[in-house]
Structure formats: C-alpha cells, structure tokens
Design a protein around this motif. Structure first.
Motif, PDB file in Angstrom:
ATOM      1  N   LEU A  37       0.823  -1.088   0.014  1.00 27.99           N
ATOM      2  CA  LEU A  37       0.041   0.237   0.049  1.00 27.99           C
ATOM      3  C   LEU A  37       1.011   1.220  -0.172  1.00 27.99           C
ATOM      4  N   ILE A  38       0.627   2.347  -0.923  1.00 21.94           N
ATOM      5  CA  ILE A  38       1.557   3.462  -0.987  1.00 21.94           C
ATOM      6  C   ILE A  38       0.386   4.198  -0.823  1.00 21.94           C
ATOM      7  N   LEU A  39       0.334   4.995   0.299  1.00 25.05           N
ATOM      8  CA  LEU A  39      -0.598   6.142   0.951  1.00 25.05           C
ATOM      9  C   LEU A  39       0.023   7.323   0.370  1.00 25.05           C
ATOM     10  N   VAL A  40      -0.821   8.253  -0.082  1.00 27.00           N
ATOM     11  CA  VAL A  40      -0.367   9.705  -0.387  1.00 27.00           C
ATOM     12  C   VAL A  40      -1.159  10.580   0.224  1.00 27.00           C
ATOM     13  N   GLY A  45      -9.424  -8.850  10.139  1.00 29.30           N
ATOM     14  CA  GLY A  45      -8.801  -9.938   9.815  1.00 29.30           C
ATOM     15  C   GLY A  45      -8.012  -9.754   8.349  1.00 29.30           C
ATOM     16  N   GLY A  46      -7.938  -8.693   7.885  1.00 34.68           N
ATOM     17  CA  GLY A  46      -7.283  -8.526   6.842  1.00 34.68           C
ATOM     18  C   GLY A  46      -5.699  -8.629   6.856  1.00 34.68           C
ATOM     19  N   GLU A  47      -4.865  -8.912   6.116  1.00 38.65           N
ATOM     20  CA  GLU A  47      -3.593  -8.635   6.145  1.00 38.65           C
ATOM     21  C   GLU A  47      -2.767  -7.815   5.139  1.00 38.65           C
ATOM     22  N   LEU A  48      -1.751  -7.162   5.299  1.00 36.49           N
ATOM     23  CA  LEU A  48      -1.246  -6.213   4.474  1.00 36.49           C
ATOM     24  C   LEU A  48       0.401  -6.399   4.655  1.00 36.49           C
ATOM     25  N   GLY A  49       0.869  -6.397   3.424  1.00 41.61           N
ATOM     26  CA  GLY A  49       2.355  -6.486   3.443  1.00 41.61           C
ATOM     27  C   GLY A  49       3.031  -5.032   3.835  1.00 41.61           C
ATOM     28  N   ARG A  50       3.641  -4.677   2.806  1.00 40.13           N
ATOM     29  CA  ARG A  50       4.601  -3.398   3.283  1.00 40.13           C
ATOM     30  C   ARG A  50       3.483  -2.145   3.003  1.00 40.13           C
ATOM     31  N   VAL A  51       3.814  -1.015   3.785  1.00 40.36           N
ATOM     32  CA  VAL A  51       3.044   0.127   3.757  1.00 40.36           C
ATOM     33  C   VAL A  51       4.055   1.375   3.558  1.00 40.36           C
ATOM     34  N   LEU A  52       3.636   1.993   2.600  1.00 41.06           N
ATOM     35  CA  LEU A  52       4.966   3.337   2.350  1.00 41.06           C
ATOM     36  C   LEU A  52       3.808   4.404   2.255  1.00 41.06           C
ATOM     37  N   VAL A  53       4.424   5.509   2.788  1.00 43.14           N
ATOM     38  CA  VAL A  53       3.713   6.913   2.808  1.00 43.14           C
ATOM     39  C   VAL A  53       4.310   7.944   2.091  1.00 43.14           C
ATOM     40  N   VAL A  54       3.790   8.436   1.145  1.00 41.78           N
ATOM     41  CA  VAL A  54       4.499   9.537   0.311  1.00 41.78           C
ATOM     42  C   VAL A  54       3.661  10.846   1.001  1.00 41.78           C
ATOM     43  N   GLY A  55       4.261  11.524   1.698  1.00 37.82           N
ATOM     44  CA  GLY A  55       3.569  12.841   2.467  1.00 37.82           C
ATOM     45  C   GLY A  55       4.223  13.967   1.980  1.00 37.82           C
ATOM     46  N   CYS A  56       3.299  15.021   2.192  1.00 37.05           N
ATOM     47  CA  CYS A  56       3.866  16.489   1.761  1.00 37.05           C
ATOM     48  C   CYS A  56       3.512  17.203   3.016  1.00 37.05           C
ATOM     49  N   GLN A  57       4.512  17.948   3.487  1.00 39.84           N
ATOM     50  CA  GLN A  57       4.384  18.762   4.426  1.00 39.84           C
ATOM     51  C   GLN A  57       3.032  19.967   4.200  1.00 39.84           C
ATOM     52  N   ALA A  58       2.187  19.865   5.003  1.00 42.51           N
ATOM     53  CA  ALA A  58       1.135  20.892   4.553  1.00 42.51           C
ATOM     54  C   ALA A  58       1.440  22.215   5.072  1.00 42.51           C
ATOM     55  N   GLY A  99       5.288  21.951   1.345  1.00 41.75           N
ATOM     56  CA  GLY A  99       5.570  21.554  -0.105  1.00 41.75           C
ATOM     57  C   GLY A  99       6.684  20.488   0.066  1.00 41.75           C
ATOM     58  N   THR A 100       7.515  20.329   1.467  1.00 40.77           N
ATOM     59  CA  THR A 100       8.455  19.363   1.713  1.00 40.77           C
ATOM     60  C   THR A 100       7.898  17.982   1.499  1.00 40.77           C
ATOM     61  N   LEU A 101       8.458  16.914   0.583  1.00 42.17           N
ATOM     62  CA  LEU A 101       8.012  15.678   0.293  1.00 42.17           C
ATOM     63  C   LEU A 101       8.917  14.739   1.250  1.00 42.17           C
ATOM     64  N   TYR A 102       8.167  13.755   1.813  1.00 43.35           N
ATOM     65  CA  TYR A 102       8.843  12.396   2.455  1.00 43.35           C
ATOM     66  C   TYR A 102       8.352  11.288   1.925  1.00 43.35           C
ATOM     67  N   VAL A 103       9.256  10.229   2.184  1.00 48.09           N
ATOM     68  CA  VAL A 103       8.742   8.794   1.772  1.00 48.09           C
ATOM     69  C   VAL A 103       9.141   8.275   3.210  1.00 48.09           C
ATOM     70  N   ILE A 104       7.975   7.693   3.801  1.00 48.34           N
ATOM     71  CA  ILE A 104       8.009   7.243   5.238  1.00 48.34           C
ATOM     72  C   ILE A 104       7.281   5.703   5.267  1.00 48.34           C
ATOM     73  N   GLU A 105       7.902   5.091   5.791  1.00 43.48           N
ATOM     74  CA  GLU A 105       7.852   3.404   6.095  1.00 43.48           C
ATOM     75  C   GLU A 105       7.434   3.187   7.303  1.00 43.48           C
ATOM     76  N   PRO A 106       6.118   3.350   7.840  1.00 43.81           N
ATOM     77  CA  PRO A 106       5.817   3.086   9.168  1.00 43.81           C
ATOM     78  C   PRO A 106       6.096   2.039   9.840  1.00 43.81           C
ATOM     79  N   GLU A 107       6.148   1.840  11.138  1.00 44.88           N
ATOM     80  CA  GLU A 107       6.210   0.423  11.524  1.00 44.88           C
ATOM     81  C   GLU A 107       4.838  -0.334  11.783  1.00 44.88           C
ATOM     82  N   PRO A 108       4.844  -1.430  11.584  1.00 47.59           N
ATOM     83  CA  PRO A 108       3.281  -2.106  11.704  1.00 47.59           C
ATOM     84  C   PRO A 108       2.701  -1.635  12.950  1.00 47.59           C
ATOM     85  N   ALA A 109       1.534  -1.808  12.900  1.00 51.60           N
ATOM     86  CA  ALA A 109       0.502  -1.288  14.162  1.00 51.60           C
ATOM     87  C   ALA A 109       0.603  -2.206  15.325  1.00 51.60           C
TER      88      ALA A 109
END
Length: 170
Positions: free
Chosen positions: A58-61, A110-123, A71-81
C-alpha cells in the motif's frame, strides 16, 4: 505483486487534499500491471474494505505534519501497528478515519497487508477552503514522480534486479 496507490485527504481543508490531487494526476498515467491508483479522499472505510482484497503493498499519499517547510516531500515506511487479527478497532467514526485507524480496522477485520509506504507532503494550510496552497500545489507533480519511482523500485525488488525503491532524497 499487487499494489494499491491510495490518495487520501479532505479536499475541503486546503492542503489536506494533497493526496487526492496526486491520485487524480496519477490516474491519467498508463496502467501498470498489478497496480491500482485510486482517490479515497475521506472514505477510509472504503479503503479498509478495498485492502481486504489482498494487496502486497500500500502506498498512501497524504498531507503530513513533520514540522518542515510546506511542500517538502517525505517517504515514510511506518512500523506495523501490531494489531492482532480479530482485535476490536474501537468505535468507527466515518468522518475521522486516519490512515492509522484504517490499518487498525483492516487488522480487526482479519485482513493482512504487506508493506506500507507513505508519500507525504508537509502541509501549510489545512483550514477550511478548497485548493492547495502554492508550495503544496507545486509538489503534486514531484510526489507523483516519487510514487512512480517507488513502483519501479518495487518491481525491481520482485524481479531480482538491484536498485533502491526510491533514489531521491528529500
């Protein structure tokens, strides 16, 4: 590999609509095998149920607040919940499903998800109003490029070819 690129945010709160705008921009790209790009806006419940279809990545934007320059961009790989399947996610507020809450809900369903990446922009401005501030609007194309680089990197990882998932530094 099955990947979902999900733009999230509220277009009625200024820069919070960043993820939605990136998803809209990317929806015009040619389709990639195994990749779905979608604008989920504030429909976190729909996103949780979409993820039940089984995605590897999942790539969340989204707009973020990391204390940086707007406007600063970040790529974040959060720790699993760390949620346990079947564990209650608590009451659901359909108007306030943060990405973290969506992932907790997915786990409780009961869902599973592999890798999560966040492409974030400083608001910069998340007050009431439609439209991105100028620095955040300028970051939309760059963010779409970052997502494309991540997708290319993920493809290289699955095919065994060397290369980082994202070569840009922010």
């Amino acid at each position: 590999m099955k990947t979902l690129v999900a733009g999230v945010g509220n277009i009625f709160l200024g820069d919070d609509g960043f993820g939605v705008e990136v998803a809209r921009r990317m929806a015009r790209d040619p389709a990639r095998d195994g990749v779905r790009v979608a604008d989920y806006g504030i429909r976190g419940l729909h996103l949780a149920y979409e993820l039940m279809d089984g995605y590897d990545v999942l790539i969340l934007v989204d707009a973020v607040d990391r204390g940086g320059v707007p406007g600063t961009l970040y790529v974040i790989e959060p720790e699993p919940a760390g949620e346990t399947p079947g564990e209650a996610a608590g009451p659901v507020d359909g108007h306030d499903l943060t990405p973290e809450a969506v992932l907790r809900m997915l786990a409780s369903l009961g869902g599973e998800l592999g890798r999560v990446l966040v492409v974030g922009c400083q608001a910069g401005d998340v007050g009431e109003g439609i439209g991105l501030s100028p620095p955040v609007a300028r970051a939309v194309d760059d963010a779409a490029g970052v997502v494309r680089e991540l997708l290319d990197g993920l493809r290289r990882e699955t095919t065994g070819k060397a290369g980082p998932p994202c070569s840009r530094r922010f």
